[in-house]
Design a protein around this motif. Structure first.
Motif, short mmCIF file in Angstrom:
data_model
loop_
_atom_site.label_atom_id
_atom_site.label_comp_id
_atom_site.label_asym_id
_atom_site.label_seq_id
_atom_site.Cartn_x
_atom_site.Cartn_y
_atom_site.Cartn_z
N SER A 72 0.85 -1.20 0.00
CA SER A 72 0.00 0.00 0.00
C SER A 72 0.88 1.23 0.00
CB SER A 72 -0.91 0.01 1.24
OG SER A 72 -0.13 0.21 2.41
N TYR A 74 0.64 3.65 1.94
CA TYR A 74 0.90 3.93 3.36
C TYR A 74 2.15 3.17 3.83
CZ TYR A 74 0.00 3.83 8.41
OH TYR A 74 0.10 3.95 9.77
N ILE A 136 1.96 10.08 11.57
CA ILE A 136 1.08 9.42 10.60
C ILE A 136 0.17 8.40 11.29
CG2 ILE A 136 1.03 7.86 8.61
CD1 ILE A 136 3.61 9.19 7.66
#
Length: 317
Positions: A72, A74, A136
């Motif tokens: 991903s 992320y 994050i």
């Protein structure tokens, strides 16, 4: 030149794909996760140290794209800030050199970027990377609180009579809130430096190393200005809240740098001694088993800060 650039880019792309796959493998092998994450820095370091900045940049880009596509975006961002960029930057610093005459050295020689500054940069990069990751993922005290709750439940399962009071639990949670970033930062600096050291040896054996082989015990020290950052982190750790967590992280990352330099200093000071080998074994075992003796080597590192610059004849390593 075009063939050389093409080779560098191909090597970098392959190294980046390898790094991404190692990072993804860490997600499925929890028992060896940290080792695999640290090992993912190796391909980036080898590419950068042996083939230069173009290969390192290509490796970072390929690793990010591969991780983003197979996992991903992320996940790609996380490994980018904590592994890929630090590894690429270390390889860049290690290959930096300038005429030694510019700093008062001999003519016709190269002065290489000091290892003390490379180690200090690593501590700073890990600090910044983990702060970004914490922002994050939304790191707060709830993470460490959950770990404490799990630990207490595990102890209660073994000892049903164990029943700590609320004050003791609160104190333990407060301690873990600082201990978690401190330990994570320290371990990651040591793991990445181990990867850097291994990468330099691999590249040197291959004959592609630009940087000369250094005597680690005599050259591995922290920059003297890093002491102020370490002390600043110590002050922040007593403020509370997010600043305290950041302060603990700074203490962990820069403290790990001083710890590594303390071990190097100890190696250097015991050279030529008949009792050197058994004492080194006892020192490492005591730190591994009891942890507390690490403070001794931390003080060694804090009291021995200097910049040793490797100098080689032009065109030789």
């Amino acid at each position: 030149m075009q063939n050389w650039n093409r080779t560098s880019l191909i090597v970098g792309a392959l190294a980046g794909i390898t790094a991404a796959l190692l990072s993804m493998g860490a997600n499925t092998q929890s028992s060896f996760a940290i080792v695999l994450y640290a090992a993912s820095a190796l391909p980036i370091l080898i590419a950068g140290l042996g083939w230069g900045n173009a290969a390192a940049i290509a490796a970072i880009a390929a690793a990010s794209v591969t991780a983003g596509g197979l996992a991903s975006p992320y996940f790609a961002l996380l490994i980018l800030v904590v592994t890929l960029i630090p590894a690429g930057w270390l390889s860049h610093l290690a290959n930096l050199a300038r005429p030694a005459s510019e700093i008062g050295g001999p003519e016709g020689a190269l002065a290489w970027y000091p290892l003390s500054d490379i180690l200090s940069h690593l501590a700073g990069l890990v600090t910044v990377g983990m702060i970004i990751v914490g922002y994050i993922v939304g790191y707060d005290s709830s993470v460490s609180d959950l770990m404490v709750d799990m630990l207490i439940e595990a102890v209660k399962a073994q000892e049903p009579l164990y029943d700590p009071d609320a004050a003791a639990i609160a104190q333990l949670k407060a301690m873990f809130t600082l201990a978690l970033p401190l330990v994570q930062g320290a371990v990651w600096v040591m793991m990445l430096f181990s990867a850097y050291y291994l990468a330099t040896r691999i590249v040197q054996m291959s004959g592609r190393s630009m940087r000369p082989r250094e005597d680690i015990p005599s050259t591995l020290r922290m920059h003297r200005n890093a002491i102020f950052l370490f002390l600043g982190g110590l002050v922040l750790a007593f403020i509370g809240g997010a600043p305290a967590a950041i302060g603990a992280l700074v203490c962990g990352t820069f403290g790990a740098g001083f710890l590594l330099s303390g071990f190097a200093s100890f190696h250097y000071r015991t050279r030529g001694r008949a009792w050197r080998l058994p004492v080194l074994w006892i020192a490492y075992l005591s730190v591994f088993v009891f942890t507390l003796p690490a403070l001794f080597f931390l003080l060694f590192g804090l009291t021995d800060t200097r910049r040793t610059i490797a100098v080689t004849p032009t065109g030789k390593s």
